[in-house]
Design an enzyme around this catalytic site. Structure first.
Site, mmCIF file in Angstrom:
data_model
loop_
_atom_site.group_PDB
_atom_site.id
_atom_site.type_symbol
_atom_site.label_atom_id
_atom_site.label_comp_id
_atom_site.label_asym_id
_atom_site.label_seq_id
_atom_site.Cartn_x
_atom_site.Cartn_y
_atom_site.Cartn_z
ATOM 1 N N SER A 1 4.802 19.855 57.602
ATOM 2 C CA SER A 1 5.432 18.550 57.720
ATOM 3 C C SER A 1 6.445 18.579 58.871
ATOM 4 O O SER A 1 6.077 18.859 60.008
ATOM 5 C CB SER A 1 6.083 18.164 56.391
ATOM 6 O OG SER A 1 6.488 16.823 56.393
ATOM 7 N N HIS B 1 -0.051 14.585 51.110
ATOM 8 C CA HIS B 1 0.824 15.346 51.997
ATOM 9 C C HIS B 1 0.936 16.798 51.573
ATOM 10 O O HIS B 1 1.263 17.664 52.381
ATOM 11 C CB HIS B 1 2.207 14.691 52.026
ATOM 12 C CG HIS B 1 3.086 15.225 53.114
ATOM 13 N ND1 HIS B 1 2.687 15.306 54.429
ATOM 14 C CD2 HIS B 1 4.341 15.727 53.074
ATOM 15 C CE1 HIS B 1 3.663 15.820 55.152
ATOM 16 N NE2 HIS B 1 4.675 16.091 54.362
#
Length: 690
Positions: free
Chosen positions: A550, A664
């Site tokens: 991320s 995610h």
């Protein structure tokens, strides 16, 4: 002056438009586009054909899956009324079961669980790959829940109301279609809801900007609007805060990722609370609202310092009068990581030189007094859940070499009991943990942990994996990982965790030192830790690998484009990489408080580090391994896709794997998680073994 501003805006818009048009890989941003998916399929096959043939692959996969499916792993508690709830995945429950047991049974070695919802069965019934995303219960009986389910693991969820007595979804109960929604119960027949109500109801970041009250049995279109934010807000939401039997309907206007305005409903009208926009309200306890400060707050001539926790008389605050008491003030080496409360006590989890300490606080005679909870030291503590009806709570403890343990405690009696512990997946007695500090480019001292064998020789040949995050005030703390132990340490690797700026290890100032135009500090810290590892002869660039996801994936991209000489392996997971377009992709606009706005003069400093814009043909880069998920609706998979395609076309060898579900987090099931572990550890050993 006005004309010059307009001219600059027009010029910048045209320059931006030309740049976007010149991006020959923009077609990879079409998530489910045939051409894009063909690229993904080709790259997946090319990489899997190599990585799955590595001798480490099957061993890491098998051992990782065994750890993930271990039936003796800790079933973490969520307290709702008289029951302990838990979500569980193992080899028999691939997508998981949501279940509950009594508090008495939970305290035993083998609790008797009652299954409420079988996600595997539901997925089969609906022919949808459901991923459980949590549930919210109806106070005080908790006989009804709002259950969140994601199709494929993204942040967007379907909301369905569930009856915990019949163990079925409620016909004609509250339900919402797939969206990034904010929902919570106000009472049995009313929910506070923010969702996609139609055109104009979402922010440019993709989150709700309208808050409504929805009555049971009425259509969503009849829900009453109580607040409308601006389209440029990150997210606007309504929620309930409780103080014992009292409850307050709150609204938060999230203007940026780090600033919001807070309102409370009084006699049918919203009243704005006079607190700093960058402060966080954590709890209300005996009419004392707890406020965590991110900057200095001067009230009545007194300065309450950045990083402190203060309390305010809530009824007085609603009336505009600030009656404050200091709860906790950090020093240069400490910060607050968690604030929670039981029925009568406040709990503060303090990080002191990146090691946790847990305290309970009580309020009497206008002042706060504290008591240190007898938790294990020299590791990481996490408050797991608290009981609203008494002073019981649960917390866990872990460090790099000690298996995670779950404790029950009581904030009043201070009694602490060890309940459960993970199995020891590797022999921690063979290894040592050291904490070093290095001086970054601007003179700041940056700490980092090194976990290695007690027999490690300082000859520069140790395969070393350096991990960091560096953003969003996220603190990187010691943690126990059976996967790292078995897949890395036991095979001769050294693991390093760096506490670079951008995190929250030393409070808000540590985070703010890497915001926007200061971001290069974060990257200098990371390069500096790598150089320090080499200087200490723990490793050398030939044997040094790095990994992050991320925002940490962005860190990886900057690391290998700015200092390709330092690293021989890079695992770049669900990354941001095209920082010129990040704010136009999915939730990207919500992070402009962290990175800046590339459509303004902020691009002057962003462009200096944006990996996608800084990769070139003539530099020799390590063979990067990019990993992402098609169903990631937070960080767009286009970042990894475009960077991979560009590097391939520039003649650089890379590895690429994109999971078709997982959101995610990259994966939805234990099998998918085990595959991820096997792939990137196989890659790391392929590149770094001596």
């Amino acid at each position: 002056m006005k004309k010059s501003i307009i001219a600059f805006t027009f010029l910048f818009f045209n320059l931006y438009t030309m740049t976007a048009q010149e991006d020959q890989y923009i077609w990879l941003e079409e998530v489910d586009g045939k051409k894009a998916l063909d690229f993904v399929e080709t790259q997946n096959k090319t990489s899997l054909d190599v990585l799955m043939q590595q001798k480490e692959y099957q061993d890491v996969y098998n051992k990782s899956l065994a750890i993930l499916n271990d039936t003796d792993k800790i079933a973490y508690p969520a307290i709702y009324g008289d029951f302990i709830y838990n979500f569980w995945q193992d080899k028999e429950h691939i997508r998981g079961i949501w279940r509950r047991t009594t508090k008495t049974s939970y305290a035993t070695k083998n609790p008797v669980w009652e299954t409420l919802l079988d996600i595997d069965a539901l997925s089969k019934q609906d022919n949808i790959k459901w991923v459980y995303k949590g549930a919210q219960g109806l106070y005080p009986k908790y006989d009804k829940f709002l259950v969140n389910l994601s199709n494929g693991g993204g942040d967007a969820v379907v909301v369905k109301e569930f009856d915990a007595v019949t163990k079925k979804f409620i016909p004609n109960g509250f339900s919402l279609p797939d969206s990034k929604s904010n929902v919570s119960y106000l009472d049995e027949n009313t929910i506070i809801v923010g969702t996609n109500f139609g055109e104009g109801s979402m922010t440019t970041s993709g989150y709700p900007r309208v808050v409504k009250l929805w009555k049971r049995g009425t259509p969503l279109s009849d829900a009453k609007t109580i607040y409308e934010g601006d389209a440029t807000d990150v997210s606007d939401s309504g929620y309930l805060m409780r103080d014992g039997e009292k409850s307050y309907l709150m609204v938060g206007k999230g203007e940026t990722f780090y600033s919001s305005k807070s309102f409370v409903m009084v006699d049918g009208k919203l009243v704005k609370l006079d607190i700093p926009d960058d402060a966080n309200m954590s709890a209300i306890l005996n009419n004392q609202v707890i406020i965590n400060l991110k900057s200095d707050w001067i009230v009545n001539g007194k300065t309450y310092k950045q990083g402190s926790a203060v309390s305010a008389n809530f009824i007085s605050l609603i009336k505009g009068v600030k009656e404050l008491q200091l709860v906790y003030e950090p020093d240069a080496f400490s910060s607050i990581t968690e604030i929670s409360n039981t029925k009568n006590y406040l709990l503060l989890n303090i990080l002191n030189n990146v090691k946790s300490e847990l305290y309970s606080y009580s309020f009497s005679n206008g002042k706060w007094s504290k008591f240190k909870i007898g938790a294990p030291e020299f590791g990481t503590i996490g408050i797991t859940d608290v009981n609203q009806f008494n002073d019981d709570f649960y917390f866990n403890y872990q460090n790099f070499l000690t298996p995670t343990s779950l404790f029950s405690a009581n904030a009043k009696t201070k009694v602490v009991t060890k309940l459960k512990s993970l199995s020891a997946y590797f022999d921690g007695t063979k290894y040592k943990v050291e904490q070093f500090k290095m001086k970054s480019k601007d003179g700041e001292m940056i700490p980092y942990f090194v976990i290695s064998s007690k027999t490690t020789k300082l000859d520069g040949t140790n395969p070393t994996l350096l991990n960091a995050y560096g953003g969003f005030e996220v603190s990187e703390q010691p943690f126990y990982s059976g996967v790292i132990g078995q897949a890395w340490l036991e095979k001769g690797g050294v693991f390093v965790l760096a506490n670079i700026r951008g995190g929250g290890e030393f409070g808000p100032k540590w985070h703010q030192a890497g915001l926007k135009e200061k971001r290069q500090n974060i990257y200098n810290d990371f390069h500096g830790v790598a150089e320090d590892l080499i200087a200490r002869k723990i490793t050398s660039s030939k044997y040094l690998g790095i990994m992050g996801g991320s925002n940490g994936g962005l860190l990886m991209g900057v690391a290998f484009t700015q200092r390709p000489d330092l690293y021989n392996a890079v695992v770049c997971q669900v990354p941001l990489l095209d920082m010129q377009r990040y704010n136009k992709l999915l939730a990207g606009a919500s992070w402009m408080g962290e990175y800046g706005d590339p459509d303004t003069r902020d691009w002057d400093f962003i462009k200096k580090y944006s990996p996608y814009q800084n990769v070139n043909k003539d530099t020799k880069y390590p063979e990067v391994f990019f990993m992402t998920s098609t169903r990631d609706d937070r960080v767009h998979p286009g970042h990894a896709r475009k960077m991979a395609a560009k590097m391939i076309d520039l003649g650089h060898k890379i590895y690429y794997y994109e999971n078709t579900e997982g959101g995610h987090g990259g994966s939805s099931t234990n099998e998918q998680r085990a595959k991820f572990y096997a792939l990137y550890y196989s890659y790391l050993w392929m590149k770094l073994k001596n």
